[in-house]
Write a protein that holds these residues in place. Sequence first.
Motif, PDB file in Angstrom:
ATOM      1  N   PRO A  83      48.514  48.343  35.816  1.00 46.00           N
ATOM      2  CA  PRO A  83      47.696  47.233  36.399  1.00 46.00           C
ATOM      3  C   PRO A  83      48.526  45.896  36.081  1.00 46.00           C
ATOM      4  O   PRO A  83      48.816  45.465  35.123  1.00 46.00           O
ATOM      5  CB  PRO A  83      46.493  47.100  35.896  1.00 46.00           C
ATOM      6  N   LYS A 150      37.449  45.818  39.643  1.00 47.59           N
ATOM      7  CA  LYS A 150      38.805  46.275  39.784  1.00 47.59           C
ATOM      8  C   LYS A 150      39.541  45.827  40.825  1.00 47.59           C
ATOM      9  O   LYS A 150      40.590  45.408  41.219  1.00 47.59           O
ATOM     10  CB  LYS A 150      38.991  47.860  39.477  1.00 47.59           C
ATOM     11  N   SER A 151      38.747  46.155  42.172  1.00 44.55           N
ATOM     12  CA  SER A 151      39.086  45.915  43.401  1.00 44.55           C
ATOM     13  C   SER A 151      39.542  44.259  43.550  1.00 44.55           C
ATOM     14  O   SER A 151      40.482  43.753  43.901  1.00 44.55           O
ATOM     15  CB  SER A 151      38.188  46.181  44.274  1.00 44.55           C
ATOM     16  N   HIS A 154      42.569  43.497  41.564  1.00 45.86           N
ATOM     17  CA  HIS A 154      43.702  43.803  42.119  1.00 45.86           C
ATOM     18  C   HIS A 154      44.257  42.958  43.387  1.00 45.86           C
ATOM     19  O   HIS A 154      45.017  42.658  43.563  1.00 45.86           O
ATOM     20  CB  HIS A 154      43.480  45.428  42.745  1.00 45.86           C
ATOM     21  N   TYR A 155      43.160  42.650  44.420  1.00 50.22           N
ATOM     22  CA  TYR A 155      43.534  42.039  45.293  1.00 50.22           C
ATOM     23  C   TYR A 155      43.608  40.561  45.204  1.00 50.22           C
ATOM     24  O   TYR A 155      44.420  39.822  46.039  1.00 50.22           O
ATOM     25  CB  TYR A 155      42.583  42.394  46.597  1.00 50.22           C
ATOM     26  N   GLN A 158      47.374  40.614  43.982  1.00 54.27           N
ATOM     27  CA  GLN A 158      48.177  40.694  45.305  1.00 54.27           C
ATOM     28  C   GLN A 158      48.308  39.373  45.911  1.00 54.27           C
ATOM     29  O   GLN A 158      49.452  39.025  46.222  1.00 54.27           O
ATOM     30  CB  GLN A 158      47.773  41.785  46.050  1.00 54.27           C
TER      31      GLN A 158
END
Length: 166
Positions: A83, A150-151, A154-155, A158
């Motif tokens: 990650p 986590k989502s 992550h996003y 990004q």
Amino acid sequence: MDDTHHRARIEQIHAKHSLALLRYLIRFAGERHAAEDMLQETMLRAWRHRDALPGDENGVRGWLFTVARNVAIDADRMRRVRPAEVTLTDQNDSVAASDTPDSAIAAQEMVRAFASLSEMQRDVIRQIYFRGDSIEEVATRLGIPAGTVKSRAHYGVQAMRAAVSS
């Protein structure tokens, strides 16, 4: 050769080449802390292969820079597999006098990218990457599932990458 001689040679090699290697690795890593870790790994490999080190200084320097490059490539591959880690400066921090114009611009871009995130993404990223809290701790504190944490992380990362690269 005995260990005392090897140790003295590695110390001499470190004293002579570490600053140039560190500067070289900072260009790969983008930050001093990661570059210092890579330098340490490079010198550790020199110690492990002390019997195979070239005898002349130019040969040693070339060997060290080749190893440092390989260490940097390995570190980049590892970052891509695990990650993403984000290191941001606090918005109130001023740019250090030793920072280059490029690093100051990069820091400003990161602050701007961080500010462009949703409040939920900023909150998660702040807790995970700034405070060092685990995903479970953040999930408990926010009262949301770990998968949502986590989502969002992550996003959010990004989105920051996209904002910085555009």
